[in-house]
Design a protein around this motif. Structure first.
Motif, PDB file in Angstrom:
ATOM      1  N   ARG A  42     106.701  62.322 -27.624  1.00 30.62           N
ATOM      2  CA  ARG A  42     107.113  60.922 -27.462  1.00 30.62           C
ATOM      3  C   ARG A  42     106.647  60.142 -28.675  1.00 30.62           C
ATOM      4  O   ARG A  42     105.586  60.416 -29.210  1.00 30.62           O
ATOM      5  N   ARG A  43     107.436  59.183 -29.067  1.00 30.83           N
ATOM      6  CA  ARG A  43     107.053  58.406 -30.246  1.00 30.83           C
ATOM      7  C   ARG A  43     107.169  56.919 -30.014  1.00 30.83           C
ATOM      8  O   ARG A  43     108.165  56.466 -29.460  1.00 30.83           O
ATOM      9  N   ALA A  44     106.163  56.210 -30.485  1.00 27.96           N
ATOM     10  CA  ALA A  44     106.249  54.752 -30.457  1.00 27.96           C
ATOM     11  C   ALA A  44     107.019  54.306 -31.699  1.00 27.96           C
ATOM     12  O   ALA A  44     107.203  55.076 -32.637  1.00 27.96           O
ATOM     13  N   ASP A  45     107.475  53.069 -31.698  1.00 28.50           N
ATOM     14  CA  ASP A  45     108.143  52.513 -32.865  1.00 28.50           C
ATOM     15  C   ASP A  45     107.079  52.136 -33.895  1.00 28.50           C
ATOM     16  O   ASP A  45     106.259  51.252 -33.662  1.00 28.50           O
ATOM     17  N   VAL A  46     107.104  52.856 -35.025  1.00 27.49           N
ATOM     18  CA  VAL A  46     106.060  52.669 -36.028  1.00 27.49           C
ATOM     19  C   VAL A  46     106.038  51.243 -36.568  1.00 27.49           C
ATOM     20  O   VAL A  46     104.978  50.641 -36.733  1.00 27.49           O
ATOM     21  N   ASP A  47     107.217  50.672 -36.792  1.00 26.80           N
ATOM     22  CA  ASP A  47     107.258  49.312 -37.345  1.00 26.80           C
ATOM     23  C   ASP A  47     106.676  48.298 -36.358  1.00 26.80           C
ATOM     24  O   ASP A  47     106.009  47.347 -36.750  1.00 26.80           O
ATOM     25  N   GLU A  48     106.945  48.547 -35.081  1.00 25.20           N
ATOM     26  CA  GLU A  48     106.400  47.658 -34.067  1.00 25.20           C
ATOM     27  C   GLU A  48     104.866  47.738 -34.059  1.00 25.20           C
ATOM     28  O   GLU A  48     104.179  46.720 -33.941  1.00 25.20           O
ATOM     29  N   LEU A  49     104.356  48.962 -34.182  1.00 25.89           N
ATOM     30  CA  LEU A  49     102.902  49.155 -34.231  1.00 25.89           C
ATOM     31  C   LEU A  49     102.302  48.417 -35.419  1.00 25.89           C
ATOM     32  O   LEU A  49     101.276  47.754 -35.311  1.00 25.89           O
ATOM     33  N   ARG A 109      99.918  63.605 -24.443  1.00 27.06           N
ATOM     34  CA  ARG A 109     100.087  62.383 -23.639  1.00 27.06           C
ATOM     35  C   ARG A 109      98.906  61.422 -23.735  1.00 27.06           C
ATOM     36  O   ARG A 109      98.894  60.395 -23.056  1.00 27.06           O
ATOM     37  N   ILE A 110      97.900  61.786 -24.503  1.00 20.82           N
ATOM     38  CA  ILE A 110      96.772  60.869 -24.680  1.00 20.82           C
ATOM     39  C   ILE A 110      96.748  60.346 -26.117  1.00 20.82           C
ATOM     40  O   ILE A 110      97.281  60.969 -27.028  1.00 20.82           O
ATOM     41  N   GLY A 111      96.123  59.203 -26.274  1.00 19.63           N
ATOM     42  CA  GLY A 111      95.941  58.645 -27.608  1.00 19.63           C
ATOM     43  C   GLY A 111      94.457  58.613 -27.912  1.00 19.63           C
ATOM     44  O   GLY A 111      93.657  58.273 -27.052  1.00 19.63           O
ATOM     45  N   VAL A 112      94.100  59.006 -29.136  1.00 20.36           N
ATOM     46  CA  VAL A 112      92.688  59.099 -29.472  1.00 20.36           C
ATOM     47  C   VAL A 112      92.411  58.328 -30.753  1.00 20.36           C
ATOM     48  O   VAL A 112      93.107  58.493 -31.753  1.00 20.36           O
ATOM     49  N   GLN A 113      91.389  57.493 -30.692  1.00 20.76           N
ATOM     50  CA  GLN A 113      90.967  56.797 -31.899  1.00 20.76           C
ATOM     51  C   GLN A 113      89.601  57.329 -32.289  1.00 20.76           C
ATOM     52  O   GLN A 113      88.693  57.424 -31.467  1.00 20.76           O
ATOM     53  N   LEU A 114      89.504  57.781 -33.554  1.00 18.19           N
ATOM     54  CA  LEU A 114      88.214  58.257 -34.062  1.00 18.19           C
ATOM     55  C   LEU A 114      87.885  57.449 -35.302  1.00 18.19           C
ATOM     56  O   LEU A 114      88.766  56.887 -35.934  1.00 18.19           O
ATOM     57  N   GLN A 115      86.610  57.418 -35.634  1.00 17.41           N
ATOM     58  CA  GLN A 115      86.230  56.763 -36.887  1.00 17.41           C
ATOM     59  C   GLN A 115      86.499  57.742 -38.026  1.00 17.41           C
ATOM     60  O   GLN A 115      85.693  58.615 -38.296  1.00 17.41           O
ATOM     61  N   THR A 116      87.668  57.637 -38.642  1.00 16.40           N
ATOM     62  CA  THR A 116      88.016  58.548 -39.737  1.00 16.40           C
ATOM     63  C   THR A 116      88.447  57.752 -40.950  1.00 16.40           C
ATOM     64  O   THR A 116      89.626  57.554 -41.188  1.00 16.40           O
ATOM     65  N   PRO A 117      87.482  57.315 -41.730  1.00 14.82           N
ATOM     66  CA  PRO A 117      87.829  56.456 -42.862  1.00 14.82           C
ATOM     67  C   PRO A 117      88.642  57.168 -43.939  1.00 14.82           C
ATOM     68  O   PRO A 117      89.444  56.540 -44.609  1.00 14.82           O
ATOM     69  N   SER A 118      88.465  58.480 -44.113  1.00 15.57           N
ATOM     70  CA  SER A 118      89.104  59.130 -45.265  1.00 15.57           C
ATOM     71  C   SER A 118      90.346  59.922 -44.875  1.00 15.57           C
ATOM     72  O   SER A 118      90.711  60.871 -45.523  1.00 15.57           O
ATOM     73  N   LEU A 119      90.991  59.505 -43.803  1.00 19.76           N
ATOM     74  CA  LEU A 119      92.195  60.203 -43.361  1.00 19.76           C
ATOM     75  C   LEU A 119      93.321  59.957 -44.357  1.00 19.76           C
ATOM     76  O   LEU A 119      93.810  58.861 -44.486  1.00 19.76           O
ATOM     77  N   PHE A 120      93.734  60.986 -45.086  1.00 23.50           N
ATOM     78  CA  PHE A 120      94.823  60.887 -46.062  1.00 23.50           C
ATOM     79  C   PHE A 120      94.719  59.660 -46.959  1.00 23.50           C
ATOM     80  O   PHE A 120      95.575  58.762 -46.901  1.00 23.50           O
ATOM     81  N   ALA A 143      96.170  55.796 -32.549  1.00 19.23           N
ATOM     82  CA  ALA A 143      95.956  56.265 -31.178  1.00 19.23           C
ATOM     83  C   ALA A 143      97.149  55.917 -30.297  1.00 19.23           C
ATOM     84  O   ALA A 143      97.244  56.402 -29.174  1.00 19.23           O
ATOM     85  N   LEU A 144      98.066  55.091 -30.821  1.00 21.94           N
ATOM     86  CA  LEU A 144      99.186  54.649 -29.990  1.00 21.94           C
ATOM     87  C   LEU A 144     100.536  55.162 -30.477  1.00 21.94           C
ATOM     88  O   LEU A 144     101.570  54.815 -29.917  1.00 21.94           O
ATOM     89  N   VAL A 145     100.539  56.028 -31.533  1.00 24.60           N
ATOM     90  CA  VAL A 145     101.827  56.474 -32.099  1.00 24.60           C
ATOM     91  C   VAL A 145     102.651  57.267 -31.099  1.00 24.60           C
ATOM     92  O   VAL A 145     103.864  57.376 -31.259  1.00 24.60           O
TER      93      VAL A 145
END
Lengths: 361, 321
Positions: B123-130, B94-105, B160-162
């Protein structure tokens, strides 16, 4: 389970798009097979034999030369004695045979005896060991022809061919095991990238569990090892006509066991190194002794006895031996079940090391 | 992002009476280094709460303990009314986390990475909207390794909002963004509050804190040195206007303090700030002093006291970008 498959797919897609990773996983071991395959493909190595013949025609000498011409692996060079001996010194001849006419050659109508002096180069001991018996056999046959006895030559060429056929068959299974080992150990670098790039940490902030992260990555790598092995085996089969036997499912099981073993060792190494650069020498220190001592390129029996205890401890020795005896029914170090038992024991050791040293951040 | 009403209903339905996050006497020690020394604060639901402080102040350590990424040495933390150490999976969902991860995939595209992370949550946000909200439309099909620094930064916030989270942790979300992208991201963050979400962010930027945060704590050397809304913090510390200029080498502080109306002086070479309640008197005195000393007043400026001044007054340092 959904997150497991999504992550598995993500790792697999990433790998498929990563040309560097693909090169090291597939092209590099394949290049190894091709180079070694070509280097030892020559099932009929040729030996340069220098011939120095007497000035006048001599039936016995002619019969001898004719006999030599039938030996496929001999390339004959006729020349003056001084020129041929010089060529021998330069390493251009394996041996030089000087056929000397009999002292009373002129008058005698009957077949005359000839003397053959064979000059050798001690530096080419191996070639000498192959050539000399053939020379003797040919001379013997000429003798028998003249005296009307049945000829009995042919042994030598066969033994030469058998030796070379054995090497590709020996080398290919070793290369399969070696490639799986490399794939696992070099995962240390991938784990460090995931850790230092904070990818593992990012997963830690999601509901995804650690077993899912590690399990999906492991699954992808084991499948890659199986595909890699299949590519190598097929290349050996179709390019170099290597002998392939054994149940493919048992082979896959062996690769999973060996892949797991070295993947765990790679995970342990990743924890020992802070950076990718620091991991490289550690991986090499682990990989090099196995590469040279575990019977990938040469049979372990060729090593002196004082190294044997070390060889008997290395996991690649048993992995390579297991794959080899499955694919070819050649010599073996231990029965298949014993190889697998030692590998299983090593998996336990590697797992303990991984648990002890692997770091998530 | 899913529909706003949806999110509000969830927030109300699930322990909305508890604060979004609560930290009680938190301590964290790394070896001999005390990174966090007794921090306590409460983040009310539906607010944007900021942690302001220089590098190494303990902001990131605090936020990572809240996110469940680190173990505290002592103290308690509650996220959405639960202890993350006990209820990790449920809270993290239920939380969203933003980290500094430049090399993520690096080999996956923006859209693929967003879809991948979306599968981790219930729960999922609308990816296209994001993608649209973060201005990533044109780069949605590009590999993340080919993104610019600003685009990667925006992706890390979008990630962090997906899961359409109730509480979002943003660790220096606008670092590395150009001014235009920064303002655009501020709009996105402000909209999160409109939709009933709670945001806990750390920042280096005074303007960001002043503009976004309902509540702010200033952290220095592992402790909270001031807390309140930006307006409160300014009002509590200053009733004055600031006269600022640059002078190198710095002038005699005592001489400035004796000028008419000057309440305090702060010097952070080459910047000099005189806080005054009598602007006319101070300006006249300052000009006279400068011409007598024969020293020019570079970049002379008069302004209202800002958060920057509060920070300088409390910590004795400026917070540089």
């Amino acid at each position: 389970m959904k997150d497991f498959w999504a992550l598995t797919r993500a790792w697999a897609v990433s790998l498929r798009r990563d040309r560097t990773a693909l090169f090291w996983s597939f092209a590099f071991p394949l290049i190894f097979i091709v180079i070694f395959g070509i280097a030892f493909k020559n099932t009929n190595p040729t030996y340069d034999v220098g011939l120095v013949l007497p000035q006048q025609q001599d039936p016995t000498a002619a019969a001898f030369v004719q006999g030599l011409q039938h030996v496929g692996s001999f390339k004959l060079h006729e020349g003056s004695e001084s020129a041929e001996l010089a060529a021998l010194k330069d390493g251009k001849r394996s041996v030089v045979a000087v056929v000397r006419p009999p002292a009373n050659a002129s008058a005698s109508p009957a077949p005359s005896g000839v003397a053959i002096d064979v000059y050798l180069d001690p530096a080419q001991l191996q070639a000498t060991q192959v050539v000399m018996p053939i020379l003797r056999a040919v001379a013997d046959r000429v003798d028998r022809q003249v005296t009307g006895t049945q000829p009995l030559v042919r042994i030598e060429e066969r033994s030469v061919r058998a030796q070379n056929l054995k090497y590709i068959d020996f080398f290919l299974p070793g290369m399969v095991a070696f490639s799986v080992m490399q794939g696992g150990l070099w995962m240390a670098v991938v784990f460090i990238q995931l850790r230092e790039g904070r990818v593992l940490k990012r997963f830690g902030a999601t509901p995804v569990s650690r077993p899912v992260v590690v399990g999906s990555q492991t699954l992808v790598r084991l499948v890659v090892s199986i595909i890699q092995s299949a590519v190598l085996v097929l290349a050996g089969r179709f390019m170099f006509n290597a002998h392939i036997g054994g149940n493919p499912l048992v082979l896959a099981a062996l690769i999973v066991l060996g892949g797991l073993l070295f993947l765990l060792l790679g995970a342990a190494i990743s924890g020992l190194a802070k950076t990718e650069e620091a991991a490289v020498p550690i991986v090499n220190v682990v990989a090099m002794p196995m590469m040279f001592l575990s019977g990938v390129f040469w049979p372990v029996a060729t090593f002196p006895s004082f190294i044997q205890p070390l060889i008997r401890v290395l996991p690649l020795t048993y992995f390579g031996d297991a794959v080899r005896q499955l694919m070819t029914s050649g010599t073996r170090i231990a029965p298949l079940w014993a190889d697998m038992a030692v590998m299983a024991a090593w998996v336990v050791v590697a797992a303990l090391l991984a648990v002890r040293f692997f770091r998530w951040e | 992002m899913a529909t706003g009403t949806d999110a509000v209903v969830t927030a109300v339905g699930d322990g909305a009476d508890t604060p979004a996050a609560q930290v009680i006497d938190l301590h964290k020690r790394y070896g001999s280094v005390q990174a966090v020394r007794g921090i306590s604060f409460t983040v009310p639901r539906g607010t944007i709460f900021g942690m302001l402080g220089p590098n190494g102040a303990g902001k990131t350590t605090t936020i990572e303990i809240l996110e469940g990424l680190r173990e505290p040495t002592s103290g308690a933390t509650y996220v959405l009314g639960r202890e993350i150490r006990r209820d990790g999976k449920r809270v993290k969902d239920r939380i969203g986390v933003q980290l500094q991860t430049p090399s993520l995939f690096p080999q996956l595209t923006v859209r693929e990475v967003l879809h991948l992370f979306a599968t981790f949550y219930s729960r999922r946000a609308d990816v296209d909207e994001l993608i649209g909200a973060f201005g990533l439309g044109e780069s949605a099909g590009r590999k993340t390794s080919q993104l610019s620094g600003g685009q990667q930064q925006r992706l890390s916030v979008a990630l962090a909002l997906v899961n359409d989270p109730e509480l979002v942790f943003l660790d220096e979300p606008t670092t590395g963004l150009d001014p235009q992208a920064r303002v655009a991201l501020w709009d996105v963050i402000a909209r999160l509050r409109e939709r009933g979400k709670t945001v806990l962010l750390t920042t280096h930027y005074m303007e960001e804190a002043e503009r976004l945060c309902d509540e702010l704590c200033i952290i220095d050397h592992g402790q909270i040195v001031a807390q309140g809304s930006p307006a409160e913090l300014i009002a509590r510390n200053f009733h004055e206007q600031a006269v600022t200029f640059q002078m190198d080498p710095p002038p005699d502080v005592e001489a400035l303090r004796l000028l008419p109306g000057v309440a305090s002086v702060a010097v952070d070479p080459p910047d000099v700030a005189c806080y005054t309640r009598d602007l006319t008197g101070t300006m006249a005195g300052l000009l006279e002093w400068a011409s007598a000393m024969g020293r020019p007043l570079d970049n002379l400026l008069v302004r209202r006291a800002s958060l920057e001044d509060v920070f300088l007054k409390i910590t004795g340092r400026r917070l540089r970008e």
